[in-house]
Design an enzyme around this catalytic site. Structure first.
Site, PDB file in Angstrom:
ATOM      1  N   GLU A  97     -15.651   1.771  -9.980  1.00  0.00           N
ATOM      2  CA  GLU A  97     -14.890   2.970  -9.640  1.00  0.00           C
ATOM      3  C   GLU A  97     -15.559   3.765  -8.520  1.00  0.00           C
ATOM      4  O   GLU A  97     -14.881   4.317  -7.650  1.00  0.00           O
ATOM      5  CB  GLU A  97     -14.709   3.849 -10.879  1.00  0.00           C
ATOM      6  CG  GLU A  97     -13.791   3.260 -11.938  1.00  0.00           C
ATOM      7  CD  GLU A  97     -12.376   3.029 -11.439  1.00  0.00           C
ATOM      8  OE1 GLU A  97     -11.972   3.663 -10.451  1.00  0.00           O
ATOM      9  OE2 GLU A  97     -11.677   2.190 -12.035  1.00  0.00           O
ATOM     10  N   CYS A 253       4.210  -0.132  -4.888  1.00  0.00           N
ATOM     11  CA  CYS A 253       4.637   1.208  -4.449  1.00  0.00           C
ATOM     12  C   CYS A 253       3.682   1.716  -3.375  1.00  0.00           C
ATOM     13  O   CYS A 253       3.004   2.728  -3.532  1.00  0.00           O
ATOM     14  CB  CYS A 253       4.676   2.150  -5.656  1.00  0.00           C
ATOM     15  SG  CYS A 253       5.544   3.703  -5.358  1.00  0.00           S
ATOM     16  N   CYS A 263       9.703  -3.655  -8.049  1.00  0.00           N
ATOM     17  CA  CYS A 263       9.073  -2.653  -8.906  1.00  0.00           C
ATOM     18  C   CYS A 263       9.549  -2.804 -10.354  1.00  0.00           C
ATOM     19  O   CYS A 263      10.758  -2.797 -10.621  1.00  0.00           O
ATOM     20  CB  CYS A 263       9.392  -1.253  -8.398  1.00  0.00           C
ATOM     21  SG  CYS A 263       8.653   0.053  -9.400  1.00  0.00           S
TER      22      CYS A 263
END
Length: 512
Positions: A97, A253, A263
């Protein structure tokens, strides 16, 4: 521009601050001076929220089914899914992260693998030096991330008994460099805590799902998005759900060319529904039967804090990419730095360069660079040479003539907040030179050692410019080059295997 107009006017209401007092009550319980205090802002209308439990359940199921089938195979996901030890699992997610902040996945993978191979545990990272961390981080950018990651690892080892905090709230509170998003990602993926996450990808997805057109970087909108993320997160698979939401933003997206047809949650997307209504209106208008279509901004709530402002109405050419709207980026400040590449031949004849270490705080903290000096704005080239020569003389302790500095060129490197121009010079030296160690550490390195050191991408660009200039200087001069198509003296006028002209065929052969 669309025929539709924006119904919302004005800017955003800021969240936070002092809570409004009940009507009729003034400071310290004194009676009001007539009138009542302003009412508290009303919550946004249902248009911008997920209020139907059945829709939330359907969205979760559709998104997780898509993720199980389409997710990318990434090393940190493998570790998070297979590592039985909670501390090592959380550490693996934490490293990924931090690296993924402001950096693309494709770039991070190699760095992540090398990092985890060198420091597979918090304890291993805590024992490393900042120099080692910077060397491995070199080229990844935003170098303070690696430094803060190591500082936090040392805190876990020395102050928390080697045990990672187990909740998002404790992670954010106890670990330096861990913000709300990182804490939520670690807690949900590593520990299964049902907490949402909000990063750039999630912001984009949620703003499109619920037609949120207000400034997505404002505190008011960010707070609403966090509320939405926490309401949506799947309670049984929070880590997978959060990763699925981020994966959707990264691969489907997308900011400029979303793949709306692929999607998995398009039936829940109000931005897409708005595009469909726009197309339907255009089709009916073509046949002379215009039908009233409500504005996407017209959610039935005046001055809605989540609708686009009236100054930025819906643009039909943008489709769903009308959302989200971001504030105009602040232009990076402009800076110019004089940099000198000091060169010498080492004991084995290899070219060596002198590099110095930057301070332990500030921009590019602890990294190595060529001797450099920030220039005042507006200096002419001659003056730049002089101030750089004086700077080198102060550091080396012996005279440096400005005329000896060879101008190489300018190298531009854009940091997140600085547009930096390096004015590059070189200075060949004969003997051993060291800089005053009281000012900063310095050392001579070969080209191979330079690239293995903790140097920034900008400094690699500087060295490349010097090598390019050296190649030009060592190439043959213009006078020695033969023009394209010119034949060497004494060469035949025709090449073997070429057809002769009739005149050449009839011409008598030249005597030898």
């Amino acid at each position: 521009m669309s025929h539709l107009r924006a119904a919302a006017a004005g800017g955003l209401r800021r969240s936070g601050g002092r809570a409004a007092r009940p009507a009729g009550q003034s400071r310290k319980g004194a009676s009001p001076r007539g009138g009542t205090s302003a009412p508290a802002p009303a919550p946004p209308p249902a248009q911008h929220l997920f209020s139907d439990p059945s829709e939330i359940e359907a969205l979760r199921g559709n998104l997780l089914a898509w993720y199980d089938k389409s997710k990318r195979d990434l090393p940190w996901r493998t570790l998070a899914a297979t590592e039985p030890d909670a501390n090592r699992r959380a550490y693996a997610v934490w490293v990924s992260e931090i690296m993924l902040q402001q950096t693309q996945v494709a770039t991070v993978i190699d760095y992540y693998n090398r990092w985890m191979q060198k420091w597979p545990t918090l304890q291993a990272l805590a024992q490393a030096s900042l120099e080692e961390v910077n060397e491995l981080w070199a080229g990844l950018g935003y170098y303070s991330r690696g430094k803060r990651l190591q500082e936090a690892a040392r805190k876990v080892v020395t102050e928390l008994g080697g045990q990672m905090p187990r909740t998002a709230e404790e992670l954010q509170k106890l670990l330096p460099g861990v913000g709300r998003y990182t804490a939520g990602a670690i807690a949900s993926i590593s520990y299964g805590q049902a907490t949402g996450v909000v990063d750039g990808n999630v912001i984009r997805v949620l703003c499109r799902l619920r037609c949120i057109g207000a400034d997505s970087s404002s505190p008011a909108v960010i707070d609403r998005l966090w509320d939405m993320a926490n309401a949506l997160v799947d309670r049984s698979r929070p880590g997978d759900f959060n990763q699925a939401l981020m994966e959707l933003g990264a691969t489907v997206c997308m900011p400029k060319a979303p793949l709306c047809g692929e999607c998995p949650v398009k039936q829940h997307c109000r931005a897409r529904r708005r595009v469909e209504k726009e197309l339907a209106f255009a089709s009916q208008k073509l046949f002379g039967k215009p039908a009233p279509v409500p504005d996407v901004e017209d959610c039935g709530f005046g001055n809605c804090p989540l609708c686009p402002p009236a100054t930025e109405p819906w643009d039909s050419s943008l489709g769903v990419t009308n959302f989200p709207r971001k504030a105009v980026k602040k232009q990076p400040r402009v800076a110019r730095t004089a940099t000198c590449v000091l060169e010498r031949r080492g004991c084995h004849g290899a070219l060596e360069y002198l590099i110095v270490q930057r301070p332990s705080s500030g921009l590019l903290a602890g990294l190595w660079e060529f001797p450099s000096l920030l220039l005042a704005q507006g200096l002419q080239e001659e003056k730049q040479r002089e101030v750089l020569a004086d700077h080198l003389q102060t550091r080396m302790g012996w005279p440096v003539a400005a005329g000896d500095l060879q101008f190489i060129g300018e190298v531009i490197h854009v940091f997140s907040h600085i547009h930096q121009t390096y004015v590059v010079y070189s200075l060949p030296l004969d003997g051993d030179v060291t800089l005053d160690p009281a000012l900063s550490p310095s050392r001579w390195v070969t080209e191979e050692e330079f690239h293995a050191s903790a140097v920034s991408t900008a400094m690699k660009k500087v060295l490349k410019a010097c090598e390019k200039q050296r190649g030009k200087d060592s190439s043959p001069g213009k006078g020695s080059k033969r023009k394209r198509g010119a034949k060497p003296q004494g060469a035949s006028s025709t090449r073997p295997g070429t057809q002769l002209s009739l005149r050449a065929f009839l011409q008598a052969p030249a005597s030898l």
